[in-house]
Design an enzyme around this catalytic site. Structure first.
Site, mmCIF file in Angstrom:
data_model
loop_
_atom_site.group_PDB
_atom_site.id
_atom_site.type_symbol
_atom_site.label_atom_id
_atom_site.label_comp_id
_atom_site.label_asym_id
_atom_site.label_seq_id
_atom_site.Cartn_x
_atom_site.Cartn_y
_atom_site.Cartn_z
ATOM 1 N N GLY A 53 0.808 -1.212 0.000
ATOM 2 C CA GLY A 53 0.000 0.000 0.000
ATOM 3 C C GLY A 53 0.839 1.259 0.000
ATOM 4 O O GLY A 53 0.322 2.367 -0.050
ATOM 5 N N CYS A 54 2.144 1.108 0.081
ATOM 6 C CA CYS A 54 3.038 2.262 0.024
ATOM 7 C C CYS A 54 3.570 2.398 -1.396
ATOM 8 O O CYS A 54 3.910 1.410 -2.027
ATOM 9 C CB CYS A 54 4.218 2.081 0.980
ATOM 10 S SG CYS A 54 3.744 2.058 2.705
#
Length: 138
Positions: A53-54
């Site tokens: 998710g980064c």
């Protein structure tokens, strides 16, 4: 009720940020905080420890030290390393119970919720989720 260490860390951060007049200075301060992160073990820069998710690469691990959880993390992006430093300052070396009871109001208090790009904000929330996930298991 006594103020927890995590709560105190959030308050101190907010006070530190109040000395800056603009966001360029605040970003620089966050980046400088990231430069002071302790070394992250090279052998833990693996998929297992990677935060999904980064946008940039972020690795996070933890260990138990008595009744406290100690987090370590690193990123290949300067601003994200700074955000990691902020999170570790608030949540690392705390008990699982304290972590679970500490709402991340620093996001709003510092204005990070408004000043981070959506991808950085998603990454920050993904890191927070991992911290809470570990604390719930602990």
């Amino acid at each position: 009720m006594a103020t927890s260490g995590a709560e105190l860390a959030q308050q101190e951060l907010v006070e530190e940020f109040e000395i800056f007049d603009n966001w360029m200075d605040r970003y620089q301060y966050i980046i400088d905080m990231g430069k002071q992160l302790p070394d992250f073990p090279e052998e833990r820069r693996t998929e297992e420890f990677k935060i999904q998710g980064c946008q940039s690469n972020v690795w996070m691990c933890h260990e138990q030290a008595g009744d406290k959880l100690v987090f370590k993390a690193t990123s290949d992006a300067a601003i994200v390393s700074g955000l990691i430093a902020v999170l570790l300052r608030i949540y690392s070396e705390r008990t699982a119970e304290e972590i679970n009871q500490t709402e991340p109001h620093f996001l709003k208090d510092l204005g990070l919720d408004k000043h981070l790009s959506p991808t950085r904000s998603n990454g920050l929330h993904a890191m927070l989720e991992r911290i809470y996930q570990v604390a719930k298991q602990g």
